[in-house]
Scaffold this active site. Structure first.
Site, PDB file in Angstrom:
ATOM      1  N   LYS A   1       0.819  -1.203   0.000  1.00  0.00           N
ATOM      2  CA  LYS A   1       0.000   0.000   0.000  1.00  0.00           C
ATOM      3  C   LYS A   1       0.866   1.272   0.000  1.00  0.00           C
ATOM      4  O   LYS A   1       0.441   2.311  -0.493  1.00  0.00           O
ATOM      5  CB  LYS A   1      -0.922   0.029   1.221  1.00  0.00           C
ATOM      6  CG  LYS A   1      -1.851  -1.159   1.372  1.00  0.00           C
ATOM      7  CD  LYS A   1      -2.890  -1.221   0.269  1.00  0.00           C
ATOM      8  CE  LYS A   1      -4.030  -2.169   0.590  1.00  0.00           C
ATOM      9  NZ  LYS A   1      -3.636  -3.588   0.654  1.00  0.00           N
TER      10      LYS A   1
HETATM   11  C1  LIG Z   1      -4.275  -4.698   0.181  1.00  0.00           C
HETATM   12  C2  LIG Z   1      -3.487  -5.922   0.111  1.00  0.00           C
HETATM   13  C3  LIG Z   1      -3.770  -6.903  -0.843  1.00  0.00           C
HETATM   14  C4  LIG Z   1      -4.924  -6.785  -1.816  1.00  0.00           C
HETATM   15  O1  LIG Z   1      -4.729  -5.771  -2.754  1.00  0.00           O
HETATM   16  P1  LIG Z   1      -5.963  -5.168  -3.568  1.00  0.00           P
HETATM   17  O2  LIG Z   1      -5.434  -4.029  -4.330  1.00  0.00           O
HETATM   18  O3  LIG Z   1      -6.979  -4.766  -2.535  1.00  0.00           O
HETATM   19  O4  LIG Z   1      -6.482  -6.268  -4.446  1.00  0.00           O
HETATM   20  C5  LIG Z   1      -2.948  -8.016  -0.884  1.00  0.00           C
HETATM   21  N1  LIG Z   1      -1.925  -8.173  -0.009  1.00  0.00           N
HETATM   22  C6  LIG Z   1      -1.649  -7.265   0.927  1.00  0.00           C
HETATM   23  C7  LIG Z   1      -0.525  -7.502   1.862  1.00  0.00           C
HETATM   24  C8  LIG Z   1      -2.404  -6.102   1.015  1.00  0.00           C
HETATM   25  O5  LIG Z   1      -2.109  -5.186   1.955  1.00  0.00           O
END
Ligand SMILES: *Cc1c(COP(=O)(O)O)cnc(C)c1O
Length: 494
Positions: A113
């Site tokens: 993120k």
């Molecule tokens: C948010 C997240 C995901 C999923 O990603 P999306 O963009 O919501 O599909 C997968 N792995 C981790 C560690 C995340 O923080």
């Protein structure tokens, strides 16, 4: 470049309006009217650039109102050495001849993120100026764990922003919760919601459309905005790292110019894999997009049947950031595949009314040509962690393990050995206890002591931002019922 709502293309927005606003007024997602194509020599040019320059090059194609100078300043601030512990920012780790792992967790919160949430505050702040908005942006976030911390860290003390994060009380890991409740900064607020992620997300969506609350906020000098991946400013920076990874492989002569790759992404809200889809639309030679889910396999079923059905049991798994039954960004994909806002609107109305929709055969065919969906349970997730460590000495977290399982299933089923890039979305240290258990440890320490245990087991040091949590003070303890989130907003804004 103009932006439209996925549910109505008659209203057009500039990039800064789209970013400042977050969500279209009709509930649709603000999305580029078309996806620009990479110029012929782009990959050759990008190949020799640093990550920051790559980000400027690609983002500029979508953000005409922003100057190269502005974007360069943001990229240097967002992806600098004080934020990322790898000079490559998003390095590619090669496991074997045709399996490459794109590490997206070298930022301040150790999850992918950060790649977008370190950039978004710069884009948003500038967008407020460009749109002559004089109120303070109150950013509401529903989080399954990683977004919340990423957003808090990104927006901490950013002028003219206030950030409020809601996380499901029992839906995040201990480390994730500690990361959030110890957050520093004068403009931040955190509350736990009794319920799961979908409860928190639905609650936040309801806050957005609460007219009375909106008026009360305006009176206090605020307006709502979003840092969830429904904001275009979240999706755009994610396109960059797929193109960057491809260019790394080109530069290191692991693939030949023009050679196709497959991309495998552990998926929740569909933001990350959507960015890979957009990279493909721009002309990056991607063949298959492999969508990996945990036991909450609503997307796997959707990709195989064309029926999206959220009416099912919700499971808490050891990959909590993917414990999601409503993948918001799918709406953008549906817009791309149909080109028809009325059709998208119809599907979304069905989803909201009965929790289920079925796409037309035309859309289903397009989907299946491009995407393959696979899922696995927690036992398989742990087996993947153990095997990857055993075979390659490479430690992966639970989310990344789900992706490796999906890739293995895809290869077994199709025999396709096209080079694959697997998105690695979190540091294994963020999900210590599950990783330790997978490696066969018993008597797993609780809380932060598990970090030391994983270090003792593997000889790898915990990332500094996680090790440093020990010295932080808990600042937020509020727990709210899902129907009372309005009260939390008002108290946190006092
Ligand atoms: C948010 C997240 C995901 C999923 O990603 P999306 O963009 O919501 O599909 C997968 N792995 C981790 C560690 C995340 O923080």
């Amino acid at each position: 470049m103009r932006y439209i709502s996925t549910r109505d293309t008659s209203m057009q927005y500039s990039a800064s309006q789209a970013i400042a606003q977050g969500l279209a007024k009709d509930g649709g997602l603000l999305t580029p009217y078309y996806i620009p194509k990479l110029p012929g020599k782009a990959l050759e040019d990008i190949k020799s650039m640093a990550y920051q320059q790559r980000a400027v090059y690609i983002m500029k194609m979508f953000l005409e109102e922003f100057t190269v100078k502005e974007l360069t300043d943001y990229a240097n601030a967002a992806y600098g050495p004080d934020k990322f512990d790898s000079p490559a920012v998003a390095p590619v780790h090669t496991l074997d001849g045709n399996t490459h792992c794109l590490e997206l967790w070298h930022g301040p919160t150790c999850a992918f993120k950060d790649m977008a949430l370190q950039m978004l505050p710069h884009l948003l702040s500038a967008s407020l100026v460009k749109t002559e908005e004089d109120k303070t942006a109150c950013i509401l976030v529903a989080t399954s764990g990683d977004t919340g911390k990423g957003a808090l860290e990104g927006f901490k003390d950013v002028p003219r922003t206030k950030i409020l994060v809601f996380y499901p009380k029992d839906g995040v890991s201990q480390v994730q919760e500690l990361q959030m409740v110890t957050q520093e900064g004068g403009n931040v607020g955190v509350a736990a919601v009794v319920g799961n992620f979908d409860d928190a997300q639905t609650g936040v969506k309801r806050l957005f459309s609460d007219e009375r609350l909106r008026r009360e906020l305006a009176r206090r000098g605020y307006f709502f905005s979003s840092a969830n991946s429904i904001n275009w400013g979240r999706v755009l920076p994610q396109i960059v790292y797929y193109i960057s990874a491809y260019c790394d492989l080109l530069r290191d002569e692991k693939i030949a110019p023009g050679q196709s790759v497959n991309i495998c992404v552990p998926t929740g809200n569909f933001g990350n894999i959507l960015a890979a889809f957009y990279a493909r639309e721009m002309g990056l030679p991607i063949d298959q997009l492999i969508c990996a889910s945990n036991r909450n396999n609503v997307l796997t079923d959707f990709l195989s049947s064309g029926v999206y059905d959220r009416n099912r049991t919700f499971y808490n798994t050891m990959s909590p950031s993917m414990d999601i039954l409503i993948s918001s960004n799918l709406e953008r994909l549906l817009y791309s595949l149909t080109g028809d806002p009325a059709e998208v609107k119809h599907y979304m109305a069905r989803l909201s009314d009965v929790g289920r929709y079925q796409v037309s055969d035309r859309v289903k065919d397009k989907l299946q040509k491009r995407f393959k969906g696979y899922c696995c349970d927690d036992r398989e997730t742990q087996r993947m962690i153990r095997e990857t460590y055993g075979r390659h000495g490479y430690l992966i977290d639970t989310h990344t393990a789900v992706a490796f399982s999906a890739l293995e299933q895809y290869r077994r089923e199709t025999g396709d050995d096209t080079p694959a890039i697997v998105a690695s979305t979190a540091s294994p240290f963020k999900f210590c206890s599950s990783v330790l258990e997978a490696l066969g440890e018993t008597g797993i320490a609780s809380g932060l002591d598990a970090l030391d245990q994983l270090t003792a087991k593997t000889g790898q040091p915990a990332p500094a931002p996680l090790a440093g949590l020990r010295d932080k003070q808990v600042r937020f303890t509020q727990v709210v019922e899902k129907g009372r989130m309005v009260d939390a907003v008002l108290s946190l804004l006092e």
